[in-house]
Design a protein around this motif. Structure first.
Motif, mmCIF file in Angstrom:
data_model
loop_
_atom_site.group_PDB
_atom_site.id
_atom_site.type_symbol
_atom_site.label_atom_id
_atom_site.label_comp_id
_atom_site.label_asym_id
_atom_site.label_seq_id
_atom_site.Cartn_x
_atom_site.Cartn_y
_atom_site.Cartn_z
ATOM 1 N N GLY A 25 0.806 -1.211 0.000
ATOM 2 C CA GLY A 25 0.000 0.000 0.000
ATOM 3 C C GLY A 25 0.839 1.261 0.000
ATOM 4 O O GLY A 25 2.065 1.224 0.113
ATOM 5 N N THR A 26 0.156 2.391 -0.100
ATOM 6 C CA THR A 26 0.833 3.686 -0.182
ATOM 7 C C THR A 26 0.371 4.662 0.893
ATOM 8 O O THR A 26 0.965 5.716 1.053
ATOM 9 N N LYS A 27 -0.674 4.311 1.608
ATOM 10 C CA LYS A 27 -1.223 5.210 2.630
ATOM 11 C C LYS A 27 -0.698 4.825 4.010
ATOM 12 O O LYS A 27 -0.357 3.668 4.252
ATOM 13 N N SER A 28 -0.670 5.781 4.910
ATOM 14 C CA SER A 28 -0.142 5.504 6.254
ATOM 15 C C SER A 28 -0.958 4.427 6.975
ATOM 16 O O SER A 28 -0.395 3.636 7.729
ATOM 17 N N PHE A 84 6.037 -11.576 -18.960
ATOM 18 C CA PHE A 84 4.794 -10.818 -19.097
ATOM 19 C C PHE A 84 5.073 -9.343 -19.371
ATOM 20 O O PHE A 84 6.096 -8.797 -18.960
ATOM 21 N N GLU A 85 4.125 -8.726 -20.037
ATOM 22 C CA GLU A 85 4.104 -7.275 -20.225
ATOM 23 C C GLU A 85 3.000 -6.745 -19.322
ATOM 24 O O GLU A 85 1.848 -7.206 -19.426
ATOM 25 N N ILE A 86 3.326 -5.825 -18.440
ATOM 26 C CA ILE A 86 2.320 -5.276 -17.525
ATOM 27 C C ILE A 86 1.437 -4.316 -18.293
ATOM 28 O O ILE A 86 1.913 -3.339 -18.885
ATOM 29 N N GLU A 87 0.154 -4.609 -18.305
ATOM 30 C CA GLU A 87 -0.817 -3.774 -19.000
ATOM 31 C C GLU A 87 -1.322 -2.660 -18.089
ATOM 32 O O GLU A 87 -1.432 -1.513 -18.482
ATOM 33 N N GLU A 88 -1.608 -3.036 -16.842
ATOM 34 C CA GLU A 88 -2.134 -2.060 -15.881
ATOM 35 C C GLU A 88 -1.899 -2.589 -14.470
ATOM 36 O O GLU A 88 -1.965 -3.790 -14.223
ATOM 37 N N GLU A 89 -1.605 -1.690 -13.557
ATOM 38 C CA GLU A 89 -1.531 -2.049 -12.147
ATOM 39 C C GLU A 89 -2.267 -0.974 -11.352
ATOM 40 O O GLU A 89 -2.090 0.211 -11.600
ATOM 41 N N VAL A 90 -3.121 -1.434 -10.454
ATOM 42 C CA VAL A 90 -3.959 -0.528 -9.688
ATOM 43 C C VAL A 90 -3.829 -0.876 -8.215
ATOM 44 O O VAL A 90 -3.999 -2.036 -7.823
ATOM 45 N N ASP A 91 -3.522 0.130 -7.414
ATOM 46 C CA ASP A 91 -3.509 -0.046 -5.963
ATOM 47 C C ASP A 91 -4.885 0.333 -5.444
ATOM 48 O O ASP A 91 -5.427 1.386 -5.793
ATOM 49 N N THR A 95 -9.558 -0.024 4.265
ATOM 50 C CA THR A 95 -8.178 0.231 4.700
ATOM 51 C C THR A 95 -7.212 -0.900 4.373
ATOM 52 O O THR A 95 -6.015 -0.755 4.556
ATOM 53 N N PHE A 96 -7.671 -2.044 3.880
ATOM 54 C CA PHE A 96 -6.792 -3.179 3.555
ATOM 55 C C PHE A 96 -6.165 -2.934 2.185
ATOM 56 O O PHE A 96 -6.879 -2.789 1.196
ATOM 57 N N PRO A 97 -4.829 -2.905 2.092
ATOM 58 C CA PRO A 97 -4.189 -2.595 0.815
ATOM 59 C C PRO A 97 -4.085 -3.801 -0.103
ATOM 60 O O PRO A 97 -3.717 -4.896 0.321
ATOM 61 N N ALA A 98 -4.419 -3.589 -1.356
ATOM 62 C CA ALA A 98 -4.320 -4.649 -2.353
ATOM 63 C C ALA A 98 -3.846 -4.032 -3.665
ATOM 64 O O ALA A 98 -3.977 -2.837 -3.895
ATOM 65 N N HIS A 111 -2.100 1.795 5.795
ATOM 66 C CA HIS A 111 -1.687 0.478 5.298
ATOM 67 C C HIS A 111 -0.577 -0.130 6.151
ATOM 68 O O HIS A 111 -0.421 -1.348 6.195
ATOM 69 N N LYS A 112 0.172 0.714 6.829
ATOM 70 C CA LYS A 112 1.224 0.223 7.717
ATOM 71 C C LYS A 112 0.636 -0.636 8.838
ATOM 72 O O LYS A 112 1.288 -1.544 9.332
ATOM 73 N N PHE A 113 -0.591 -0.320 9.224
ATOM 74 C CA PHE A 113 -1.271 -1.120 10.250
ATOM 75 C C PHE A 113 -1.383 -2.567 9.789
ATOM 76 O O PHE A 113 -1.101 -3.510 10.550
ATOM 77 N N TRP A 114 -1.791 -2.802 8.550
ATOM 78 C CA TRP A 114 -1.972 -4.164 8.049
ATOM 79 C C TRP A 114 -0.649 -4.905 7.928
ATOM 80 O O TRP A 114 -0.580 -6.111 8.170
ATOM 81 N N PHE A 115 0.412 -4.185 7.569
ATOM 82 C CA PHE A 115 1.733 -4.800 7.532
ATOM 83 C C PHE A 115 2.133 -5.241 8.944
ATOM 84 O O PHE A 115 2.648 -6.338 9.150
ATOM 85 N N TRP A 116 1.867 -4.389 9.926
ATOM 86 C CA TRP A 116 2.158 -4.713 11.329
ATOM 87 C C TRP A 116 1.362 -5.939 11.781
ATOM 88 O O TRP A 116 1.904 -6.837 12.415
ATOM 89 N N VAL A 117 0.079 -5.993 11.449
ATOM 90 C CA VAL A 117 -0.748 -7.148 11.811
ATOM 91 C C VAL A 117 -0.190 -8.414 11.174
ATOM 92 O O VAL A 117 -0.044 -9.441 11.841
ATOM 93 N N ALA A 118 0.135 -8.349 9.896
ATOM 94 C CA ALA A 118 0.654 -9.531 9.185
ATOM 95 C C ALA A 118 1.967 -10.012 9.805
ATOM 96 O O ALA A 118 2.198 -11.213 9.921
ATOM 97 N N LYS A 119 2.796 -9.080 10.218
ATOM 98 C CA LYS A 119 4.101 -9.429 10.792
ATOM 99 C C LYS A 119 3.974 -9.884 12.249
ATOM 100 O O LYS A 119 4.625 -10.846 12.661
#
Length: 120
Positions: free
Chosen positions: A61-64, A97-104, A109-112, A66-74
């Motif tokens: 993720g890119t938002k602050s 592969f050639e990347i056509e599109e990537e969307v965050d 609040t869960f980053p994907a 999202h750090k919460f979810w990283f902390w939970v996962a760890k």
């Protein structure tokens, strides 16, 4: 028309160039990192030339928040059934592969990340 089959991404029992489209949702983030190259290559192998892969996974993720979810996962991996944020794009590029599109995206609040990639 379609047929659902159970499979193992590390041992896909499909011939080369079988599919026009492969969709994979929230599996990569559960797999060991040392299998990522094998997985990307398997997706590439079973796609027809010009075929598309659409994949979504738990991301950093890119938002602050999202750090919460990283902390939970760890800190408490069992709360997320062992999934953790991953960056899979490089593995797809290495497989050809050639990347056509990537969307965050942020789902309650869960980053994907969703990536659409084409087989060259």
């Amino acid at each position: 028309n379609f047929e659902l089959k159970e499979g193992n991404v590390l041992k896909l029992n499909f011939k080369e160039q079988t599919f026009d489209l492969v969709i994979n949702n929230f599996m990569i983030d559960l797999m060991p990192a040392d299998t990522f190259d094998t997985i990307a290559q398997a997706f590439y192998r079973v796609l027809k030339p010009g075929g598309r892969l659409v994949i979504s996974n738990f991301s950093f993720g890119t938002k602050s928040v999202h750090k919460f979810w990283f902390w939970v996962a760890k800190s408490f991996p069992s709360l997320l059934t062992g999934c953790r944020p991953v960056a899979f794009k490089t593995y797809l590029l290495n497989a050809g592969f050639e990347i056509e599109e990537e969307v965050d995206v942020s789902q309650n609040t869960f980053p994907a990340q969703v990536i659409s990639a084409l087989k060259k």
